[in-house]
Write an enzyme that holds these catalytic residues in place. Structure first.
Site, PDB file in Angstrom:
ATOM      1  N   LYS A 262     -28.257  98.219 -11.211  1.00  0.00           N
ATOM      2  CA  LYS A 262     -30.383  97.990 -11.599  1.00  0.00           C
ATOM      3  C   LYS A 262     -29.797  98.921 -12.974  1.00  0.00           C
ATOM      4  O   LYS A 262     -29.210  99.632 -12.833  1.00  0.00           O
ATOM      5  CB  LYS A 262     -30.853  98.527 -10.239  1.00  0.00           C
ATOM      6  CG  LYS A 262     -31.537  98.104  -9.466  1.00  0.00           C
ATOM      7  CD  LYS A 262     -32.284  98.308  -8.649  1.00  0.00           C
ATOM      8  CE  LYS A 262     -32.882  97.092  -7.387  1.00  0.00           C
ATOM      9  NZ  LYS A 262     -33.480  96.019  -7.506  1.00  0.00           N
ATOM     10  N   ARG A 336     -32.708  88.160   0.378  1.00  0.00           N
ATOM     11  CA  ARG A 336     -32.826  86.907   1.122  1.00  0.00           C
ATOM     12  C   ARG A 336     -31.516  86.728   1.185  1.00  0.00           C
ATOM     13  O   ARG A 336     -31.359  85.886   2.426  1.00  0.00           O
ATOM     14  CB  ARG A 336     -33.137  85.802  -0.202  1.00  0.00           C
ATOM     15  CG  ARG A 336     -32.256  85.980  -1.597  1.00  0.00           C
ATOM     16  CD  ARG A 336     -32.542  85.572  -3.078  1.00  0.00           C
ATOM     17  NE  ARG A 336     -33.212  86.526  -3.680  1.00  0.00           N
ATOM     18  CZ  ARG A 336     -33.529  85.986  -5.057  1.00  0.00           C
ATOM     19  NH1 ARG A 336     -33.547  84.718  -5.265  1.00  0.00           N
ATOM     20  NH2 ARG A 336     -34.750  86.645  -5.312  1.00  0.00           N
TER      21      ARG A 336
END
Length: 491
Positions: A262, A336
């Site tokens: 990120k 996920r």
């Protein structure tokens, strides 16, 4: 003691220009021979919603009195806003008043129940909360208590609901070196220690391996911090064999993004990427405190997502618990992967419903901002319960689509059964993430709550200070409470 009567400003009954008091406000005004009303009228026009006036020396038992505007009288459910406006007004007014008392460095405040003691207690306890564990200079502690004894049960319920949300806020706000996977699990275990009908299992990496949770492990292996699978069993139902409600929460205690790193700006907020685990575990702690008559199981895969020589690489293929292979095209779509394995495991319990929560996608924040949690569900029965719960709590939910349209975008994958990002990358990112999760669900009552947009509060929710929000803990608790009363299970 320092007292907080809250007069109501009725917009339709301002003809004489005088504010209308709540019953507690009226009683206090009589106690001081009408001085409060007289002083208020000298101060100018009636108080607008959430605005305050402070008076000192009116009564020896209450050296300081804060008066707050409550907005429209008899405000109820607002169909446009999808919440109970009266309750929200009370939460806001009480929070504002209590903070005023805190600014005056007064240690105790008596709160006017305003006709809804639960909402008043929530406003007080949520409004005063602040994470200052690691600061030497702390704000003075203010203890809110109910003024009068008429609604003490409702008041206590409100305190319990608010303390549940504050627990989630604490876990989310705390730095990632303080709340590691094991520290998170131990903190929840300690909170549940006093309940005889709760069992907590802190599962180590060896157990995760024997469960063949290859997707979860692939994320955890990039960090030096060992993963934990937290499993909580709350047996509140008279029948211990009743089908449980299963909560699943994403527990990434720090998310750097992994090899798909990120940007550094704002990365510190990713200490709250375990918000799903924090809210569902706090909801179970609250359900236990309320002694709700249903069985709940909580599952939280806990780990960090870090870049290292051992980390997942873009393009790697990993195998989930149900045997499906997953191409990890972006290592920052890691939540996920944890949930895929945890959802597979959730099917072992003959659940009434499976509800998972996760700060899953930036796309969710783009879609709804902080107004509401996005709910993706295959069950209208489940949706109705969540929605009705959220109207009461003011911590709103909004239904999002689980179309086949999105499923195609994750199952059209070059190397594996599914890809962990949609093939059109950013388009409908929250929806493709939900479609990915659906590939690991066979239960007919499942809901996925994407809470990324409600992770933190700036000033949108007036009764929460700036910081991690702990949303939607109270909605999950209210939902569980409704489920415990719904004997017509949708099965």
């Amino acid at each position: 003691y320092h007292h907080l009567p809250l007069p109501e400003n009725s917009e339709c009954e301002k003809a004489d220009g005088a504010a209308q008091f709540t019953s507690a406000g009226d009683a206090f005004d009589r106690l001081v021979s009408g001085k409060l009303r007289a002083l208020l009228s000298l101060c100018g026009p009636p108080l607008k919603k959430g605005k305050t006036r402070i008076f000192h020396g009116l009564h020896q038992d209450f050296p300081s009195v804060v008066v707050v505007g409550l907005g429209k009288k008899n405000a109820g459910i607002n169909e446009q806003e999808n919440w109970n406006e009266g309750k929200e007004n009370i939460r806001t007014a009480v929070a504002v008043g209590c903070r005023q008392i805190q600014d005056l460095e007064i240690p105790c405040v008596e709160v006017d129940p305003c006709g809804d003691a639960q909402a008043a207690a929530e406003g007080a306890v949520l409004g005063l909360h602040e994470y200052n564990e690691l600061k030497q200079k702390k704000k003075p502690v203010v203890t809110p208590q109910l003024h009068g004894s008429a609604e003490s049960q409702a008041w206590q319920k409100g305190v319990t609901y608010a303390e549940g949300q504050n627990l989630a806020r604490y876990l989310m706000e705390a730095p990632a070196n303080y709340i590691t996977p094991i520290k998170f699990a131990e903190h929840i275990e300690q909170k549940l220690r006093t309940f005889s009908n709760v069992k907590v299992h802190i599962r180590p990496e060896s157990w995760i391996t024997t469960q063949e949770m290859g997707a979860f492990l692939s994320v955890a292996k990039g960090s030096a911090e060992p993963p934990i699978f937290l499993e909580i069993h709350y047996l509140g139902s008279a029948n211990k064999d009743d089908s449980p409600l299963v909560f699943v929460g994403k527990g990434v205690t720090f998310d750097s993004g992994g090899i798909s790193l990120k940007p550094s700006s704002g990365m510190d907020a990713m200490r709250a990427d375990m918000g799903g685990a924090a809210t569902v575990c706090s909801a179970i702690v609250t359900a236990a405190a309320l002694n709700l008559p249903l069985n709940i199981i909580g599952l939280a895969p806990l780990c960090e997502n870090m870049p290292s020589g051992k980390a997942n690489k873009p393009g790697d293929v990993v195998r989930a618990k149900n045997g499906k292979t997953i191409q990890v095209d972006n290592t920052d779509a890691e939540g996920r992967l944890l949930l895929a394995d945890a959802l597979c495991y959730a099917h072992n319990f003959n659940a009434r419903a499976i509800v998972n929560a996760a700060t899953l996608t930036g796309a969710m924040d783009v879609a709804l901002g902080s107004a509401a949690t996005g709910v993706f569900t295959n069950s209208s029965w489940l949706w109705t319960h969540l929605y009705e719960a959220s109207i009461l709590t003011g911590d709103r939910v909004w239904r999002m689509p689980l179309f086949e349209h999105y499923t195609k975008q994750v199952t059209d994958c070059p190397l594996a059964d599914v890809s962990n990002i949609g093939k059109y990358s950013r388009a409908g990112g929250a929806c493709t993430a939900a479609a990915f999760l659906k590939e690991f669900v066979t239960a007919s009552h499942w809901a996925h709550l994407d809470i990324a947009g409600v992770m933190s509060n700036k000033d949108e929710v007036p009764y929460l200070r700036k910081g991690m929000a702990g949303r939607p803990t109270r909605t999950l608790v209210e939902f569980a409470a409704r489920l415990s009363q719904d004997t017509h299970s949708a099965k």
